[in-house]
Design an enzyme around this catalytic site. Structure first.
Site, PDB file in Angstrom:
ATOM      1  N   GLY A  64       0.841  -1.185   0.000  1.00  0.00           N
ATOM      2  CA  GLY A  64       0.000   0.000   0.000  1.00  0.00           C
ATOM      3  C   GLY A  64       0.876   1.234   0.000  1.00  0.00           C
ATOM      4  CB  SER A  65       2.016   3.878  -0.551  1.00  0.00           C
ATOM      5  OG  SER A  65       2.944   2.878  -0.881  1.00  0.00           O
ATOM      6  CG  ASN A  66      -0.370   6.431   4.348  1.00  0.00           C
ATOM      7  OD1 ASN A  66      -1.376   5.880   3.913  1.00  0.00           O
ATOM      8  ND2 ASN A  66       0.061   6.260   5.582  1.00  0.00           N
ATOM      9  N   PRO A 103       5.773   4.922   1.395  1.00  0.00           N
ATOM     10  CG  PRO A 103       7.539   4.348   0.002  1.00  0.00           C
ATOM     11  CD  PRO A 103       7.008   5.478   0.817  1.00  0.00           C
ATOM     12  CG  ASN A 137      -2.786   2.131  -0.823  1.00  0.00           C
ATOM     13  OD1 ASN A 137      -2.406   2.120   0.336  1.00  0.00           O
ATOM     14  ND2 ASN A 137      -1.967   2.277  -1.839  1.00  0.00           N
TER      15      ASN A 137
END
Length: 771
Positions: free
Chosen positions: A220-222, A242, A455
């Protein structure tokens, strides 16, 4: 500070923290220096990746990794590498960059051949072969494949469809809540008769999962940007982290690159084996990425007997004189997978088979050199895979531009139901073209003054094409957005605000579940024992923070775990294959975990809250019984494991992080053999375990990897084995970047730079540096 002088005049200087700076005359020399640096610190990681992507791990590890090599052949990874490299060879400029990078790697191998390139080579009794430009392609293709797990989600849906029927299965799909059930039904009717049974997977899938730690997994990631109108400096601030499963060494290493010709002036994270900086900043821009979940790999139902062309792959196995062979039949749609069928075969169609990832490799280098949003669009116009959300900002410019864009090659689908389930073979080509790059979703300088990507679904409701059905829950994105809005409402946004958001551990999903538990038990307190009553009071006072010392967090998360499995039992009965797929367990050692694990948790909460009468698989009145049973089981386990007093229960006790080296990685629910335990301790191939806060819904992403049903009550099942930030950074003006790796620069376990950033990472601290 340590300085290394290379023969072409390139210098590499390491700071006290180990951060390397490469200074060279031009692009070619930068690539040479970056190749040398990667080999110096991460040669085993690179060796492992190229061997995995070449189906050559068993040459070193023997039969233990034979299943992985077989699956690399079955999935068409070898063909994807060949096709990608063929395209790259046509780009003389970028091919020369790859060649220079390989030259730098090989200079390190030659210079340090008598020294230790890593304890792994001694343990495996081997030396690395010379690096080639094609080896860099292998690394990129493997990373791209690790983010292309949609075909496995299609298998889960097929199983769910067979178990629950068309109407009930549709209610478990996030997209159908918005679009109604028609989309799913149209997709399902065409393939339902093709597969009547519920188990499509051969036993080997299960047997070889335990070596899954040798490969990257879906992530996923921000990433978010706050516009200059809301910041102290008047210039945008970008934050990114990430997410990947963590190990030693990590996926990323940090580089600072400076060329004397002025073309390259960048700092950020790179992937060893691939030249360039994939996330970070340069003199004008900062950028970060999150996974989009785009459908780039899917299944196609082929009638048995359709025209195929067979391929035979030899696989050398250590200790065996004769090579093993893997036989794979290919159709126009892709390789036929070894699954049980009823009149049909399953072919795998993946954009990577067409070599489209070549545009991503050159795009990484071009992105690093871009100086404006327009140049970024040009740099990523031919991006293949992995398909990503790219966030960028002109951090050195007053009220600078900023934006978001999906980059990558996505098959063109205009009907909402497309991509849910395997498609029916009808043409020689798996897809009718791709979404044009200029029509991919994008947004620039929104009036609200910020952008958030986590995501979740970012495309507008009227977007005409299908990007994904695998979006993750919006809880994490909404939490970040709420924190950003709170920061900019009454004051100016700062670097410290960005850092605080990155390490926030409040879960809105956990708060929703807490409220559900409290409502379910309302009026039933007299029937509860003392510990249950105390637990309920703790929940009522809890603020939703999943901190390591929180008793309420432990109660909620343990209840959630039991509830999720109870629901799986209710939906699928004794069918372990359906349960494991719905719980999020993958089907191959390449991607052992599925996005459905996190997606279905949001669906579950929605079903509990709405109590739809149409969802007859679990009657409206049964939800409270399941919740109460899960709560009781959670209290019993916490009491048994940690004592009778609720004061002794803490989330950090059941949610821990251990950083393992790939040589000793296994899923947390399996015990290491005595030999591997000894190796791990002797050569310091692990760190931890460390108590960790947060979960999959908090900005500090710290999720637990799903485990098969048979390991439901394993004491380590809730350890943080899935996704955590693999690199945190915040970019602002004046050439500044604030960053931290979960371990360090070096992959050599005995060096201080292998774990010197770990304590700061666990405490949420960042190191300041500048161009």
């Amino acid at each position: 500070m340590r300085t290394i002088l290379l023969p072409n005049g390139t210098t590499i200087t390491h700071s006290k923290q180990g951060q390397p700076t490469i200074q060279a005359k031009d692009e070619s020399s930068i690539a040479f220096g970056q190749g040398y640096l990667a080999a110096l610190h991460r040669m085993w990681s690179m060796e492992q990746q190229r061997r995995v992507a070449s189906a050559r791990m068993s040459e070193l590890a023997g039969a233990a990794t034979l299943g992985i090599d077989r699956w690399i052949c079955r999935l068409g990874i070898l063909e994807a590498v060949d096709a990608c490299y063929e395209r790259i060879q046509q780009d003389e400029g970028y091919h020369s960059i790859l060649t220079s990078y390989a030259d730098g790697v090989n200079y390190a191998l030659k210079k340090d051949r008598k020294k230790s390139l890593g304890i792994e080579f001694k343990l495996m009794k081997c030396l690395p072969e010379p690096w080639t430009a094609k080896d860099s392609v292998r690394v990129l293709v493997l990373v791209s494949w690790s983010l292309a797990g949609n075909w496995e989600e299609q298998l889960v849906r097929m199983n769910t469809l067979a178990c629950l029927g068309l109407e009930q299965a549709a209610m478990l799909e996030t997209d159908t809540w918005e679009r109604g059930h028609r989309s799913y039904q149209e997709s399902a009717r065409g393939v339902q008769s093709a597969f009547a049974q519920t188990s499509f997977l051969v036993e080997e899938y299960q047997e070889i999962r335990r070596r899954a730690g040798l490969l990257p997994r879906r992530s996923g990631s921000n990433a978010w940007i706050v516009a200059g109108q809301h910041t102290e400096s008047g210039k945008p601030i970008l934050a990114g982290d990430p997410h990947m499963p963590l190990g030693l060494p990590g996926l990323f290493m940090e580089n600072k690159l400076r060329s004397q010709d002025g073309k390259i002036f960048a700092i950020g994270a790179s992937i060893p084996g691939i030249p360039g900086v994939i996330i970070g900043r340069n003199a004008s821009l900062a950028w970060s990425i999150t996974v989009s979940g785009a459908i780039t790999a899917e299944l196609c139902l082929e009638p048995v007997g359709v025209a195929t062309y067979p391929k035979i792959y030899p696989i050398s196995v250590k200790g065996e004189e004769k090579a093993q062979e893997e036989h794979v039949n290919w159709t126009a749609h892709g390789p036929i997978l070894p699954v049980q069928h009823s009149g049909f075969d399953l072919a795998l169609s993946w954009t990577g088979h067409k070599g489209l990832d070549a545009g991503s490799m050159s795009g990484i280098w071009a992105l690093m050199c871009s100086q404006s949003g327009k140049e970024i669009e040009e740099a990523t116009k031919h991006w293949g895979g992995p398909v990503l959300n790219l966030l960028w900002a002109e951090v050195e410019r007053q009220d600078g531009n900023y934006g978001w864009k999906v980059i990558g090659t996505i098959p063109l689908r205009t009907e909402a139901f497309q991509g849910f389930l395997p498609s029916l073979s009808s043409t020689d080509e798996p897809w009718q073209g791709f979404i044009p790059a200029e029509k991919l979703p994008a947004e620039r300088n929104p009036e609200r003054g910020y952008l958030v990507s986590a995501n979740h679904r970012m495309t507008p409701a009227d977007y005409p094409y299908v990007i994904s059905h695998e979006y993750m829950s919006a809880y994490r994105a909404e939490r970040i957005e709420n924190l950003v809005k709170a920061c900019i409402t009454n004051k100016k946004y700062t670097i410290e605000d960005a850092r605080n958001i990155q390490i926030d551990q409040t879960s809105e999903a956990a708060i929703d579940l807490r409220d559900i538990i409290v409502r379910s038990l309302a009026g039933k307190e007299e029937a509860l024992d003392q510990k249950a009553v105390q637990s309920l009071e703790l929940l009522k006072r809890w603020n939703g923070a999943l901190s390591t010392n929180s008793s309420a967090a432990a109660i909620v998360k343990m209840t959630e775990d039991y509830l999720y499995h109870l629901v799986a039992d209710q939906l699928f009965g004794l069918d372990e294959s359906c349960k494991d797929g719905w719980l999020g367990n993958g089907h191959t050692p390449i991607n052992p975990g599925l996005m459905s694990h996190w997606r279905m948790r949001e669906v579950l909460l929605t079903l509990i809250l709405t109590r739809l009468e149409e969802f007859t698989s679990i009657a409206s009145g049964e939800w409270d019984e399941l919740i109460q049973k899960a709560f009781k089981q959670a209290i019993e386990e916490l009491s048994r494991r940690y004592g009778q007093s609720t004061d002794l229960w803490r989330w950090g006790q059941i949610h821990k992080l251990e950083l393992l080296h790939p040589l000793v990685q296994m899923p947390v629910y399996e015990q290491l053999s005595p030999l591997l335990t000894g190796i791990k301790m002797l050569f310091r191939l692990s760190r931890g375990p460390y108590e960790l806060g947060g979960d999959e819904h908090t900005p500090w992403q710290a999720s637990s990897y799903p485990v098969p049903q048979k390991y439901q009550k394993h004491p380590k099942r809730l350890w943080a084995t899935a996704y955590q930030p693999a690199y945190r950074f915040v970019a602002s003006d004046s050439g500044r970047i604030y960053s931290c790796l979960p371990g360090g620069i070096s992959g050599h376990t005995w060096q201080i730079w292998s774990t010197n950033q770990l304590t700061s990472y666990l405490r949420g601290r960042l190191f300041e540096s500048s161009l």
